[in-house]
Motif scaffolding. Structure first.
Motif, PDB file in Angstrom:
ATOM      1  N   ALA A 468       0.839  -1.202   0.000  1.00  0.00           N
ATOM      2  CA  ALA A 468       0.000   0.000   0.000  1.00  0.00           C
ATOM      3  C   ALA A 468       0.875   1.255   0.000  1.00  0.00           C
ATOM      4  N   ILE A 469       1.961   1.231   0.764  1.00  0.00           N
ATOM      5  CA  ILE A 469       2.891   2.373   0.776  1.00  0.00           C
ATOM      6  C   ILE A 469       3.524   2.552  -0.598  1.00  0.00           C
ATOM      7  N   LYS A 470       3.817   1.438  -1.275  1.00  0.00           N
ATOM      8  CA  LYS A 470       4.341   1.519  -2.641  1.00  0.00           C
ATOM      9  C   LYS A 470       3.331   2.215  -3.552  1.00  0.00           C
ATOM     10  N   ALA A 471       2.049   1.860  -3.422  1.00  0.00           N
ATOM     11  CA  ALA A 471       1.015   2.493  -4.245  1.00  0.00           C
ATOM     12  C   ALA A 471       0.896   3.978  -3.931  1.00  0.00           C
ATOM     13  N   ALA A 472       1.097   4.330  -2.648  1.00  0.00           N
ATOM     14  CA  ALA A 472       0.930   5.722  -2.226  1.00  0.00           C
ATOM     15  C   ALA A 472       2.135   6.593  -2.540  1.00  0.00           C
ATOM     16  N   THR A 473       3.336   6.019  -2.421  1.00  0.00           N
ATOM     17  CA  THR A 473       4.558   6.828  -2.529  1.00  0.00           C
ATOM     18  C   THR A 473       5.424   6.492  -3.731  1.00  0.00           C
ATOM     19  N   GLY A 474       5.181   5.332  -4.339  1.00  0.00           N
ATOM     20  CA  GLY A 474       6.026   4.884  -5.440  1.00  0.00           C
ATOM     21  C   GLY A 474       7.299   4.208  -4.977  1.00  0.00           C
ATOM     22  N   LYS A 475       7.488   4.077  -3.655  1.00  0.00           N
ATOM     23  CA  LYS A 475       8.713   3.477  -3.120  1.00  0.00           C
ATOM     24  C   LYS A 475       8.467   2.058  -2.655  1.00  0.00           C
ATOM     25  N   GLN A 476       9.184   1.095  -3.257  1.00  0.00           N
ATOM     26  CA  GLN A 476       9.103  -0.292  -2.813  1.00  0.00           C
ATOM     27  C   GLN A 476      10.041  -0.482  -1.628  1.00  0.00           C
ATOM     28  N   LEU A 477       9.562  -1.151  -0.604  1.00  0.00           N
ATOM     29  CA  LEU A 477      10.330  -1.340   0.616  1.00  0.00           C
ATOM     30  C   LEU A 477      10.991  -2.714   0.630  1.00  0.00           C
ATOM     31  N   TYR A 478      12.239  -2.753   1.086  1.00  0.00           N
ATOM     32  CA  TYR A 478      12.996  -4.004   1.111  1.00  0.00           C
ATOM     33  C   TYR A 478      13.551  -4.339   2.496  1.00  0.00           C
ATOM     34  N   LYS A 479      13.454  -3.405   3.427  1.00  0.00           N
ATOM     35  CA  LYS A 479      14.014  -3.633   4.757  1.00  0.00           C
ATOM     36  C   LYS A 479      12.969  -3.312   5.820  1.00  0.00           C
ATOM     37  N   GLN A 480      13.063  -4.042   6.916  1.00  0.00           N
ATOM     38  CA  GLN A 480      12.311  -3.674   8.110  1.00  0.00           C
ATOM     39  C   GLN A 480      13.300  -3.149   9.144  1.00  0.00           C
ATOM     40  N   PRO A 481      12.923  -2.131   9.927  1.00  0.00           N
ATOM     41  CA  PRO A 481      11.616  -1.478   9.939  1.00  0.00           C
ATOM     42  C   PRO A 481      11.452  -0.511   8.769  1.00  0.00           C
ATOM     43  N   PHE A 482      10.210  -0.309   8.361  1.00  0.00           N
ATOM     44  CA  PHE A 482       9.928   0.528   7.205  1.00  0.00           C
ATOM     45  C   PHE A 482      10.326   1.984   7.431  1.00  0.00           C
ATOM     46  N   VAL A 483      10.236   2.463   8.679  1.00  0.00           N
ATOM     47  CA  VAL A 483      10.541   3.874   8.931  1.00  0.00           C
ATOM     48  C   VAL A 483      11.952   4.235   8.497  1.00  0.00           C
ATOM     49  N   GLU A 484      12.880   3.294   8.601  1.00  0.00           N
ATOM     50  CA  GLU A 484      14.256   3.590   8.198  1.00  0.00           C
ATOM     51  C   GLU A 484      14.343   3.807   6.698  1.00  0.00           C
ATOM     52  N   GLU A 485      13.718   2.931   5.921  1.00  0.00           N
ATOM     53  CA  GLU A 485      13.766   3.076   4.469  1.00  0.00           C
ATOM     54  C   GLU A 485      12.990   4.294   3.989  1.00  0.00           C
ATOM     55  N   LEU A 486      11.909   4.615   4.694  1.00  0.00           N
ATOM     56  CA  LEU A 486      11.114   5.773   4.305  1.00  0.00           C
ATOM     57  C   LEU A 486      11.770   7.080   4.721  1.00  0.00           C
ATOM     58  N   GLY A 487      12.736   6.991   5.640  1.00  0.00           N
ATOM     59  CA  GLY A 487      13.428   8.183   6.082  1.00  0.00           C
ATOM     60  C   GLY A 487      12.682   8.977   7.119  1.00  0.00           C
ATOM     61  N   PHE A 488      11.656   8.376   7.737  1.00  0.00           N
ATOM     62  CA  PHE A 488      10.898   9.052   8.792  1.00  0.00           C
ATOM     63  C   PHE A 488      11.350   8.491  10.132  1.00  0.00           C
ATOM     64  N   VAL A 489      11.560   9.351  11.075  1.00  0.00           N
ATOM     65  CA  VAL A 489      12.067   8.883  12.362  1.00  0.00           C
ATOM     66  C   VAL A 489      11.059   9.005  13.488  1.00  0.00           C
ATOM     67  N   GLU A 490       9.933   9.643  13.254  1.00  0.00           N
ATOM     68  CA  GLU A 490       8.974   9.740  14.358  1.00  0.00           C
ATOM     69  C   GLU A 490       7.657   9.086  14.009  1.00  0.00           C
ATOM     70  N   SER A 491       6.737   9.255  14.897  1.00  0.00           N
ATOM     71  CA  SER A 491       5.590   8.379  14.985  1.00  0.00           C
ATOM     72  C   SER A 491       4.396   8.745  14.139  1.00  0.00           C
ATOM     73  N   LYS A 492       4.473   9.782  13.331  1.00  0.00           N
ATOM     74  CA  LYS A 492       3.275  10.242  12.641  1.00  0.00           C
ATOM     75  C   LYS A 492       2.922   9.372  11.436  1.00  0.00           C
ATOM     76  N   ILE A 493       3.733   8.373  11.172  1.00  0.00           N
ATOM     77  CA  ILE A 493       3.511   7.562   9.986  1.00  0.00           C
ATOM     78  C   ILE A 493       2.202   6.798  10.047  1.00  0.00           C
ATOM     79  N   LEU A 494       1.825   6.343  11.222  1.00  0.00           N
ATOM     80  CA  LEU A 494       0.603   5.548  11.301  1.00  0.00           C
ATOM     81  C   LEU A 494      -0.587   6.301  11.885  1.00  0.00           C
ATOM     82  N   GLY A 495      -0.385   7.554  12.259  1.00  0.00           N
ATOM     83  CA  GLY A 495      -1.477   8.414  12.689  1.00  0.00           C
ATOM     84  C   GLY A 495      -2.462   7.872  13.653  1.00  0.00           C
TER      85      GLY A 495
END
Length: 495
Positions: A468-495
């Protein structure tokens, strides 16, 4: 009854040289300090006194070998993936020929960290070792195995071991191993007194049994618009996927199919963590199939249903899943999630996985809020046979989904010099209550025998959210945790 705290080696791979307990014994409530192996037990009249006594110990530790780190583990696992020393767990057809004769080959690498269990209730146990019997009480997932280990540990007859189970504030695999019960029995035996083991949160995270760090490399061949080859390689710390997993989907669906495993041996203790191995493998596999679907110009659920036709009616007794049941499960989640017809601004991701005898399909709905992806809803379809307890079943599924999302998004646990870098929740990030999405669960009607539910809802969650994040952002994720690959460090990702 004495309360006790145990000081364990500060790093995996270190040994105790000496210790000074003078300051500990001066603390009001501390009754005794005992050494057993490379551990030191502080006995007190209450938990707080024992904790203070443990902090006051002065210890000297040593190591004869280089202490391990996450940085070194990453290098070793990548070295394994790039090498050729693998055990072949299943092989169909000729995978090398498929790659050689393909129109296109696609290869991806997926990476996951160690994870602690972080049960709400830290480890604890009661033991009273007397000449007549060994009385044990506490929360344990393996009472018979634990009793037998303590029987051998104390050189007592099996019939002298009396173990009572209590309710537990979370198990998830951590309470399989009984190391905390063994500690209680050893200390009671040394002290000649009844004792209660009490782990602090720091004890629990720093001396636990962890989900092993794993890397997967998946390669597929495409010929004339069809997937003709699929090779899964696993490089893991200490152990590898259990024997049935190579016979899960997509085994039987692709003519040239191979699963290979290898591991790196570490002193860091690893073991079962909710939905062992499949908890990360499902993300890797279903993220990969999402990319394959895009490459082939198909949608993800349709590609899986197409592949499932190849295994219907199979006589291969190794196959663990049911193509018919998986197809029904996929169709149900497609219908209930409004797949492909979501409202504007909602991006969907799909994932389906069979594990622990149950077929599960999930669709995650993600919305972009202030430039960040927010998981709003997860729709789940489950075929677990007859649903015996509908409310309990629903709770099991929802808990697994939320657990899976939280750890895929945030779960990170590293080591330096053999020492965990997070020992409490101020540095280890868990999903928060306001970040949990709505979960809607639907069960396939069935008159077949009931199967598992405590674990199979978790594995597909990470893949559904990643897609779903790939559909929203165009970025395919390959590592967990996702926040590291997305470059976000705080908690607003899941609202």
């Amino acid at each position: 009854m004495y309360k006790r705290q145990v000081l364990r080696p500060p790093s995996f791979g270190k040994k105790l040289v000496s210790f000074d307990a003078q300051n500990s014994k001066k603390i009001n409530g501390v009754l005794d300090v005992l050494k057993f192996g490379d551990k030191i037990a502080v006995l007190g009249t209450n938990t707080w006194a024992a904790m203070k006594g443990k902090k006051a110990l002065i210890c000297k530790w040593t190591s004869n070998t280089k202490l391990e780190s996450t940085k070194d583990h990453n290098k070793e696992l990548l070295k394994i993936l790039n090498g050729n020393k693998f055990k072949v767990n299943r092989e169909d057809g000729n995978i090398e020929k498929a790659f050689l004769n393909s129109d296109k080959n696609i290869e991806r690498t997926y990476e996951s960290p160690f994870l602690p269990h972080n049960c709400m209730e830290p480890m604890n146990f009661y033991a009273n070792v007397t000449s007549d019997k060994v009385h044990l009480v506490g929360p344990i997932q393996t009472p018979a195995w634990t009793a037998s280990k303590i029987s051998k540990l104390l050189d007592r007859k099996p019939e002298e071991i009396h173990l009572e189970m209590t309710r537990m504030g979370g198990g998830f695999g951590r309470r399989l191993y009984g190391d905390f019960a063994e500690e209680a029995a050893q200390i009671s035996n040394l002290a000649n007194k009844p004792v209660k083991v009490v782990f602090s949160r720091e004890d629990d995270m720093a001396a636990g049994i962890y989900r092993p760090a794993i890397k997967y490399r998946i390669k597929a061949s495409i010929k004339d618009g069809k997937i003709t080859g699929y090779h899964l390689k696993e490089a893991a710390i200490n152990g590898n996927m259990y024997g049935l997993i190579p016979n899960f989907f997509p085994a039987g669906c692709i003519p040239n199919y191979k699963v290979s495993t290898a591991n790196y041996q570490s002193k860091i203790t690893t073991g079962a963590w909710r939905a062992p191995y499949t908890n990360f493998l499902a993300f890797a596999e279903q993220s990969f199939f999402n990319e394959l679907a895009s490459e082939l110009g198909k949608d993800h659920p349709s590609l899986l249903i197409e592949l499932l036709q190849n295994v219907k009616g199979t006589k291969d007794e190794r196959i663990q899943y049911s193509a018919e049941r998986m197809e029904k499960t996929i169709n149900l989640v497609v219908e209930k999630s409004n797949w492909g017809k979501s409202s504007e601004g909602i991006y969907q991701g799909f994932s389906a996985y069979y594990s622990h005898n149950t077929h599960v399909a999930e669709v995650a709905d993600v919305e972009m809020v202030n430039g960040l992806p927010v998981v709003k809803k997860v729709t789940v379809a489950v075929d677990c046979g007859i649903v015996v307890n509908p409310l309990g079943a629903k709770n099991q599924v929802e808990g697994g989904v939320i657990d899976g999302i939280g750890h895929a998004m945030y779960g990170d646990f590293s080591f330096e010099e053999g020492t965990p870098q997070s020992v409490n929740f101020d540095t280890y990030r868990l999903i928060r209550m306001n970040e949990t999405p709505q979960v809607s669960t639907y069960f396939v009607e069935s008159d077949l025998s009931p199967t598992g539910l405590g674990e199979p809802g978790l594995p597909p969650a990470g893949g559904a959210v990643a897609n779903a994040i790939k559909a929203a952002t165009g970025k395919q994720l390959y590592k967990q945790p996702f926040v590291e690959e997305l470059g976000f460090v705080e908690s607003k990702i899941l609202g």
